[in-house]
Each structure stands twice: as C-alpha cells, then as structure tokens.
Write an enzyme that holds these catalytic residues in place. Structure first.
Site, mmCIF file in Angstrom:
data_model
loop_
_atom_site.group_PDB
_atom_site.id
_atom_site.type_symbol
_atom_site.label_atom_id
_atom_site.label_comp_id
_atom_site.label_asym_id
_atom_site.label_seq_id
_atom_site.Cartn_x
_atom_site.Cartn_y
_atom_site.Cartn_z
ATOM 1 N N LYS A 87 0.859 -1.192 0.000
ATOM 2 C CA LYS A 87 0.000 0.000 0.000
ATOM 3 C C LYS A 87 0.887 1.231 0.000
ATOM 4 O O LYS A 87 1.761 1.382 0.863
ATOM 5 C CB LYS A 87 -0.902 0.003 1.233
ATOM 6 C CG LYS A 87 -2.066 -0.976 1.124
ATOM 7 C CD LYS A 87 -2.880 -0.994 2.402
ATOM 8 C CE LYS A 87 -3.740 0.243 2.551
ATOM 9 N NZ LYS A 87 -4.454 0.225 3.863
HETATM 10 O O1 G3P Z 1 -6.803 1.632 5.577
HETATM 11 C C1 G3P Z 1 -7.593 2.784 5.500
HETATM 12 C C2 G3P Z 1 -8.734 2.736 6.435
HETATM 13 O O2 G3P Z 1 -8.525 1.699 7.330
HETATM 14 C C3 G3P Z 1 -8.971 3.990 7.210
HETATM 15 O O3 G3P Z 1 -10.057 3.752 8.032
HETATM 16 O O4 G3P Z 1 -11.495 4.073 9.971
HETATM 17 O O5 G3P Z 1 -9.160 4.952 10.024
HETATM 18 O O6 G3P Z 1 -10.879 6.048 8.593
HETATM 19 P P1 G3P Z 1 -10.411 4.764 9.214
#
Ligand code: G3P
Length: 227
Positions: A87
């Site tokens: 990533k």
């Molecule tokens: O990997 C990206 C994603 O996990 C971000 O999620 O919940 O931290 O906005 P969040």
C-alpha cells in the site's frame, strides 16, 4: 465483489476467515500499531498463515521517498509471501514508486485517496487498486460514496483495469451504497462484518421457526428424522 478485513488483530482475522467469504486483509500503520506487537515480521507471517497464500494481504509502507518505498516493498513481499500488495499513499514520491514497483512485478494498492484525480493518476501509474476513504470524506461534509461512484465511472469510461477498494467505513449503509455504485471491493473492520448480517427480524424469524418445530418434534433435529 470482494470483502476484505481491515485489521491486524489475528484473533478477529481468524474468526472472519472462518465465517465470512473474505478475499484478504488490509492493514495500515495505525492498524498495525494497535496490536502493540514487538515482532512486526512475526505478526505479518501469522496473518499470512491464518489467511493462506491465495487471499490478498495489503501492507502499507511507512516511507515517503520513492526509493525507500520500493526497498520496503521488496522486503515486505518476502515476509508476507502469497498474494501480496504494497500500500502506497498518493504523493509525487508515491506515484514514482508505484511506477517502479509495477516494473518489478510487485502489486500495488494506492491509498489515502480522497479525490477522483488522485485515483486517476495512481491508476495510470500502475496501481492495481485505489483506496478512497469513505467515512473520512463524509466526516468533512463531503460525499464518500459519490467520490467512489465517479472513480468507478472514470475507470470504466477510460478503460482502466485498476479496481476501487473502498476503505474507511463506519456503517452498513456506506458499504451498501458503494456496492450499489459498482465498487468492486471494500475493506471493513471485523465488527462491521457482523453488522452487515445483523437484522432483528432474522433473529425473530429463526426463534419462531424453532418454537414451532419444537412444539411438534421436541428436541429432535432434521437430521434425527432422516435416520
Ligand atoms: O486503511 C484505511 C482505512 O482503514 C482507514 O479507516 O477508519 O481509520 O478512517 P479509518
């Protein structure tokens, strides 16, 4: 459509893999840090051994210089094995790294995507997946689903094979809406897998079936009546 587990919690991953049709695991530095593991390599290997070689494992770089991103990807690929994706956050250095990685045959997920044009450039650089952040867009009074919809349309219109892997979900409605606009993959936390199948009327229906059955057949199961 692919459902991916956004977690590095090995117990939760094991449970999701046992019960749900999951296509793989995604992590990011925040998700990894939540595990407080003193053995990062061991954690990656354990996740791989739980999901097997054929499911995707996406692990994020922590470098922001193209050469360093590439070096991390090469080493991570050795440890993660199987179907591995590095990533890479979208930035000028990130786009440079993506092009190098594609030349080396290493699969890439471009991440931290908030706009349609970030997704387009990452795709043209060679990303296999682009990961727009739905809930974080919604949180700033933007529209995460609309951004995903337009990225899906852009890729279709321009015949781009890159897939959209929507990320950052907080509820079932967000997941359903990106599915409705043609998003081919979502990554969600383990709790959201359970919320996706929860409905009180389902529980009520099953309880009623059980009560009706037991009134006639007691504690005998279907299998007992087939013997
Ligand atoms: O990997 C990206 C994603 O996990 C971000 O999620 O919940 O931290 O906005 P969040």
């Amino acid at each position: 459509m692919q459902y991916i587990i956004d977690s590095a919690d090995t117990k939760a991953i094991k449970r999701c893999v046992e019960f749900f049709p999951v296509a793989g695991v995604t992590t990011n530095p925040t998700i990894i840090s939540r595990e407080h593991s003193s053995d990062f390599k061991g954690l990656i290997s354990e996740i791989r051994s739980i999901i097997g070689p054929d499911r995707m494992l996406h692990i994020q770089t922590t470098s922001d210089i193209a050469e360093d991103i590439v070096a991390e990807a090469v080493e991570l690929k050795k440890i993660a094995g199987g179907d591995f994706y590095i990533k890479v956050p979208v930035s000028a250095e990130g786009l440079k790294a993506i092009q190098v990685l594609k030349g080396m045959g290493i699969k890439v997920t471009a991440t931290a995507i908030f706009t349609q044009q970030q997704a387009m450039l990452a795709a043209l650089a060679g990303a296999d997946y682009v990961a727009p952040y739905i809930n974080r867009l919604d949180n700033i009074v933007s529209d995460g689903v609309h951004v995903v919809e337009e990225i899906v349309q852009l890729f279709q219109k321009h015949d781009i094979p890159t897939k959209v892997l929507a990320a950052s979900f907080k509820n079932v409605e967000q997941v359903h809406k990106v599915a409705m606009v043609g998003c081919p993959a979502v990554t969600i936390n383990p709790e959201l897998f359970d919320q996706l199948i929860y409905h009180p009327l389902t529980l009520y229906a099953v309880d009623a079936f059980t009560a009706d059955w037991e009134m006639v057949y007691g504690d005998k199961k279907v299998i007992d009546l087939l013997k």
